[in-house]
Motif scaffolding. Structure first.
Motif, PDB file in Angstrom:
ATOM      1  N   LEU A  38      -3.127 -53.345  35.131  1.00  0.00           N
ATOM      2  CA  LEU A  38      -3.829 -54.326  35.960  1.00  0.00           C
ATOM      3  C   LEU A  38      -5.262 -53.824  36.058  1.00  0.00           C
ATOM      4  O   LEU A  38      -5.502 -52.702  36.506  1.00  0.00           O
ATOM      5  CB  LEU A  38      -3.227 -54.436  37.355  1.00  0.00           C
ATOM      6  N   THR A  39      -6.215 -54.622  35.602  1.00  0.00           N
ATOM      7  CA  THR A  39      -7.610 -54.214  35.651  1.00  0.00           C
ATOM      8  C   THR A  39      -8.393 -55.034  36.657  1.00  0.00           C
ATOM      9  O   THR A  39      -8.111 -56.206  36.892  1.00  0.00           O
ATOM     10  CB  THR A  39      -8.282 -54.318  34.262  1.00  0.00           C
ATOM     11  N   GLU A  40      -9.379 -54.360  37.253  1.00  0.00           N
ATOM     12  CA  GLU A  40     -10.309 -55.050  38.125  1.00  0.00           C
ATOM     13  C   GLU A  40     -11.229 -55.943  37.287  1.00  0.00           C
ATOM     14  O   GLU A  40     -11.224 -55.909  36.063  1.00  0.00           O
ATOM     15  CB  GLU A  40     -11.128 -54.045  38.951  1.00  0.00           C
ATOM     16  N   THR A  41     -12.017 -56.746  37.970  1.00  0.00           N
ATOM     17  CA  THR A  41     -12.943 -57.676  37.330  1.00  0.00           C
ATOM     18  C   THR A  41     -14.356 -57.100  37.322  1.00  0.00           C
ATOM     19  O   THR A  41     -14.681 -56.252  38.163  1.00  0.00           O
ATOM     20  CB  THR A  41     -12.956 -59.010  38.074  1.00  0.00           C
ATOM     21  N   PRO A  42     -15.197 -57.583  36.384  1.00  0.00           N
ATOM     22  CA  PRO A  42     -14.859 -58.459  35.265  1.00  0.00           C
ATOM     23  C   PRO A  42     -13.964 -57.737  34.273  1.00  0.00           C
ATOM     24  O   PRO A  42     -13.971 -56.503  34.229  1.00  0.00           O
ATOM     25  CB  PRO A  42     -16.219 -58.784  34.642  1.00  0.00           C
ATOM     26  N   VAL A  43     -13.229 -58.484  33.487  1.00  0.00           N
ATOM     27  CA  VAL A  43     -12.302 -57.849  32.556  1.00  0.00           C
ATOM     28  C   VAL A  43     -13.044 -56.873  31.648  1.00  0.00           C
ATOM     29  O   VAL A  43     -12.520 -55.814  31.295  1.00  0.00           O
ATOM     30  CB  VAL A  43     -11.522 -58.907  31.751  1.00  0.00           C
ATOM     31  N   ALA A  44     -14.286 -57.194  31.278  1.00  0.00           N
ATOM     32  CA  ALA A  44     -15.120 -56.325  30.445  1.00  0.00           C
ATOM     33  C   ALA A  44     -16.560 -56.809  30.552  1.00  0.00           C
ATOM     34  O   ALA A  44     -16.829 -57.872  31.114  1.00  0.00           O
ATOM     35  CB  ALA A  44     -14.652 -56.345  28.995  1.00  0.00           C
ATOM     36  N   ILE A  45     -17.502 -56.033  29.996  1.00  0.00           N
ATOM     37  CA  ILE A  45     -18.909 -56.428  30.102  1.00  0.00           C
ATOM     38  C   ILE A  45     -19.303 -57.451  29.045  1.00  0.00           C
ATOM     39  O   ILE A  45     -20.284 -58.171  29.227  1.00  0.00           O
ATOM     40  CB  ILE A  45     -19.848 -55.201  30.042  1.00  0.00           C
ATOM     41  N   THR A  46     -18.572 -57.523  27.940  1.00  0.00           N
ATOM     42  CA  THR A  46     -18.796 -58.535  26.909  1.00  0.00           C
ATOM     43  C   THR A  46     -17.448 -58.977  26.357  1.00  0.00           C
ATOM     44  O   THR A  46     -16.438 -58.281  26.528  1.00  0.00           O
ATOM     45  CB  THR A  46     -19.664 -57.997  25.746  1.00  0.00           C
ATOM     46  N   VAL A  47     -17.444 -60.108  25.684  1.00  0.00           N
ATOM     47  CA  VAL A  47     -16.207 -60.590  25.060  1.00  0.00           C
ATOM     48  C   VAL A  47     -15.739 -59.610  23.993  1.00  0.00           C
ATOM     49  O   VAL A  47     -14.535 -59.390  23.820  1.00  0.00           O
ATOM     50  CB  VAL A  47     -16.420 -61.996  24.461  1.00  0.00           C
ATOM     51  N   ALA A  48     -16.678 -58.982  23.301  1.00  0.00           N
ATOM     52  CA  ALA A  48     -16.316 -58.000  22.278  1.00  0.00           C
ATOM     53  C   ALA A  48     -15.535 -56.835  22.884  1.00  0.00           C
ATOM     54  O   ALA A  48     -14.532 -56.382  22.324  1.00  0.00           O
ATOM     55  CB  ALA A  48     -17.570 -57.490  21.571  1.00  0.00           C
ATOM     56  N   CYS A  49     -15.970 -56.361  24.038  1.00  0.00           N
ATOM     57  CA  CYS A  49     -15.254 -55.277  24.711  1.00  0.00           C
ATOM     58  C   CYS A  49     -13.897 -55.763  25.230  1.00  0.00           C
ATOM     59  O   CYS A  49     -12.905 -55.024  25.181  1.00  0.00           O
ATOM     60  CB  CYS A  49     -16.092 -54.722  25.859  1.00  0.00           C
ATOM     61  N   ALA A  50     -13.856 -56.996  25.719  1.00  0.00           N
ATOM     62  CA  ALA A  50     -12.585 -57.565  26.184  1.00  0.00           C
ATOM     63  C   ALA A  50     -11.589 -57.659  25.039  1.00  0.00           C
ATOM     64  O   ALA A  50     -10.402 -57.338  25.192  1.00  0.00           O
ATOM     65  CB  ALA A  50     -12.820 -58.944  26.803  1.00  0.00           C
ATOM     66  N   ASP A  51     -12.052 -58.100  23.885  1.00  0.00           N
ATOM     67  CA  ASP A  51     -11.155 -58.222  22.730  1.00  0.00           C
ATOM     68  C   ASP A  51     -10.643 -56.863  22.273  1.00  0.00           C
ATOM     69  O   ASP A  51      -9.515 -56.754  21.766  1.00  0.00           O
ATOM     70  CB  ASP A  51     -11.873 -58.941  21.593  1.00  0.00           C
ATOM     71  N   HIS A  52     -11.450 -55.827  22.443  1.00  0.00           N
ATOM     72  CA  HIS A  52     -10.993 -54.470  22.140  1.00  0.00           C
ATOM     73  C   HIS A  52      -9.816 -54.093  23.046  1.00  0.00           C
ATOM     74  O   HIS A  52      -8.844 -53.479  22.592  1.00  0.00           O
ATOM     75  CB  HIS A  52     -12.146 -53.477  22.330  1.00  0.00           C
ATOM     76  N   MET A  53      -9.909 -54.491  24.308  1.00  0.00           N
ATOM     77  CA  MET A  53      -8.828 -54.203  25.262  1.00  0.00           C
ATOM     78  C   MET A  53      -7.530 -54.865  24.838  1.00  0.00           C
ATOM     79  O   MET A  53      -6.476 -54.233  24.783  1.00  0.00           O
ATOM     80  CB  MET A  53      -9.198 -54.715  26.659  1.00  0.00           C
ATOM     81  N   VAL A  54      -7.604 -56.158  24.559  1.00  0.00           N
ATOM     82  CA  VAL A  54      -6.364 -56.883  24.286  1.00  0.00           C
ATOM     83  C   VAL A  54      -5.762 -56.463  22.950  1.00  0.00           C
ATOM     84  O   VAL A  54      -4.535 -56.458  22.778  1.00  0.00           O
ATOM     85  CB  VAL A  54      -6.592 -58.406  24.356  1.00  0.00           C
ATOM     86  N   LYS A  55      -6.603 -56.070  22.006  1.00  0.00           N
ATOM     87  CA  LYS A  55      -6.091 -55.580  20.734  1.00  0.00           C
ATOM     88  C   LYS A  55      -5.235 -54.340  20.961  1.00  0.00           C
ATOM     89  O   LYS A  55      -4.128 -54.208  20.409  1.00  0.00           O
ATOM     90  CB  LYS A  55      -7.246 -55.249  19.787  1.00  0.00           C
ATOM     91  N   ALA A  56      -5.712 -53.447  21.822  1.00  0.00           N
ATOM     92  CA  ALA A  56      -4.964 -52.220  22.121  1.00  0.00           C
ATOM     93  C   ALA A  56      -3.651 -52.531  22.830  1.00  0.00           C
ATOM     94  O   ALA A  56      -2.612 -51.933  22.529  1.00  0.00           O
ATOM     95  CB  ALA A  56      -5.815 -51.284  22.976  1.00  0.00           C
ATOM     96  N   THR A  57      -3.668 -53.482  23.756  1.00  0.00           N
ATOM     97  CA  THR A  57      -2.437 -53.791  24.495  1.00  0.00           C
ATOM     98  C   THR A  57      -1.413 -54.485  23.604  1.00  0.00           C
ATOM     99  O   THR A  57      -0.209 -54.218  23.714  1.00  0.00           O
ATOM    100  CB  THR A  57      -2.742 -54.660  25.733  1.00  0.00           C
ATOM    101  N   ARG A  58      -1.870 -55.354  22.712  1.00  0.00           N
ATOM    102  CA  ARG A  58      -0.937 -56.045  21.822  1.00  0.00           C
ATOM    103  C   ARG A  58      -0.340 -55.081  20.799  1.00  0.00           C
ATOM    104  O   ARG A  58       0.857 -55.169  20.475  1.00  0.00           O
ATOM    105  CB  ARG A  58      -1.645 -57.202  21.134  1.00  0.00           C
ATOM    106  N   GLU A  59      -1.152 -54.189  20.291  1.00  0.00           N
ATOM    107  CA  GLU A  59      -0.647 -53.223  19.311  1.00  0.00           C
ATOM    108  C   GLU A  59       0.391 -52.287  19.915  1.00  0.00           C
ATOM    109  O   GLU A  59       1.263 -51.773  19.201  1.00  0.00           O
ATOM    110  CB  GLU A  59      -1.805 -52.405  18.738  1.00  0.00           C
ATOM    111  N   ASN A  60       0.299 -52.067  21.228  1.00  0.00           N
ATOM    112  CA  ASN A  60       1.215 -51.140  21.893  1.00  0.00           C
ATOM    113  C   ASN A  60       2.226 -51.845  22.793  1.00  0.00           C
ATOM    114  O   ASN A  60       2.948 -51.183  23.549  1.00  0.00           O
ATOM    115  CB  ASN A  60       0.406 -50.120  22.701  1.00  0.00           C
TER     116      ASN A  60
END
Length: 374
Positions: free
Chosen positions: A88-110
């Motif tokens: 569970l992360t606080e907001t904003p989810v990330a500072i850019t969409v690119a950083c946000a996509d890095h997050m979700v890539k890691a969670t989906r891979e694991n």
């Protein structure tokens, strides 16, 4: 579960988690400030860490809160995901969409869940607004207005949750007015259009206008002149006041009852925080879909990024979803690299082991969309 970051936002989560003991047990707190981590841990009777990797090696966590500064969210999320820890992360989810996509890539891979603690659309009064529009009380929705000055993604989340649609396109600009830092004319997929502003004079305020009635801030206003305040409902149980929902005293009454009224949640923010934690719990334990989740957080962030990208490109119309990294995001990443010597996407947990404060120029670019004073 564990907590990464022991500041004020983390403490607001901890106070709620202590009321959700049937679902969560806090075992560790981590903060780069060892004294602050130790102070919080001592209060709670849990272990304190000043190193994320040591906490992940020393504890068997099922879930963890990310409550560090936003530019570190994707770094901590990556480390947690690699250990199979739900997030569970606080907001904003990330500072850019690119950083946000890095997050979700890691969670989906694991194969871990990533929920986002976006409070505003989870407030009981906002749940009631969502219900009012869904039931057709406003008639046909014609337009909306939004001003938000303390994290505009919150306001975007509120309006999107009420209207249940996405942005088709927008035109953003930076007005030459001290009180308005940014503005956008927005067209939604359902044909409704509206205006967003970072308007210091209006503060946090939004309205949705329909053919029969309008939602104006905390009021339901009908075209015939009748208006009804949307208020929080609370009840005292065993000597403790708890929020049970929200209502508007229409005839018949319009109301929303929170499914979390069994917990002693003291205000609407506590209800929202608890809702996020229950969402994550139900996803992990019962396989239910997250009730906000990464995709909604990304869309809300994406709208704000698009506003600023349009503005920095002199008001060019931007269509959503965005394709590739925007000029505005490139500016943020380049300024970050200029200050710290590396792109945000190159950060690792070891870079978060020291305390730091964002310089004013970078902070303004990230949170205002532009540098206010050269």
């Amino acid at each position: 579960m564990g907590v990464v970051g022991a500041g004020s936002r983390a403490r607001s989560h901890i106070s709620v988690l202590l009321k959700l003991r049937d679902r969560y047990r806090l075992v560790a707190v981590c903060d780069v400030d060892a004294a602050r981590a130790g102070s919080v841990a001592d209060e709670l009777g849990v272990k304190a860490y000043d190193d994320l990797e040591k906490m992940l090696s020393g504890e068997k966590l099922d879930a963890c809160l990310i409550a560090v500064q936003a530019e570190g969210h994707h770094v901590v999320a990556d480390a947690l995901a690699q250990k199979g820890v739900h997030i569970l992360t606080e907001t904003p989810v990330a500072i850019t969409v690119a950083c946000a996509d890095h997050m979700v890539k890691a969670t989906r891979e694991n194969d871990v869940f990533l929920e986002v603690s976006e409070n505003v659309p989870r407030w009981p009064q906002e749940r009631l607004k969502q219900k009012i529009v869904a039931c057709g009380v406003l008639g046909e929705v014609e337009s909306f207005y939004l001003s938000y000055v303390s994290g505009s993604y919150h306001g975007i989340a509120a309006v999107r949750s009420i209207l249940k649609t996405d942005v088709e396109s927008l035109v953003g600009f930076f007005p030459d007015v001290d009180s308005v830092l940014e503005r956008a004319e927005i067209d939604l997929l359902n044909g409704v259009n509206g205006v967003y502003e970072f308007n210091r004079s209006r503060g946090n305020y939004w309205e949705v206008v329909g053919t029969e009635a309008s939602l104006k801030g905390g009021e339901l206003c009908f075209k015939d002149g009748r208006s009804f305040k949307i208020s929080i409902e609370a009840a005292e149980v065993d000597g403790v006041l708890r929020v049970i929902g929200a209502k508007a005293s229409t005839q018949p009454e319009l109301s929303f009852q929170t499914p979390l009224s069994g917990y002693p949640l003291a205000d609407y923010d506590e209800v929202a925080v608890a809702d996020a934690w229950v969402s994550l719990y139900d996803a992990v334990v019962y396989g239910k879909p997250l009730n906000y989740g990464f995709e909604n957080a990304r869309r809300d962030l994406e709208v704000l990024i698009a506003v600023r990208d349009s503005a920095v490109r002199n008001g060019v119309k931007v269509h959503l979803p965005l394709r590739g990294i925007t000029k505005y995001e490139e500016m943020v990443h380049e300024e970050f690299a200029k200050v710290y010597g590396l792109d945000p996407l190159e950060l690792s947990p070891r870079h978060l082991k020291v305390r730091y404060a964002l310089p004013k120029r970078l902070w303004e670019l990230m949170y205002y969309g532009r540098v206010l004073q050269q």
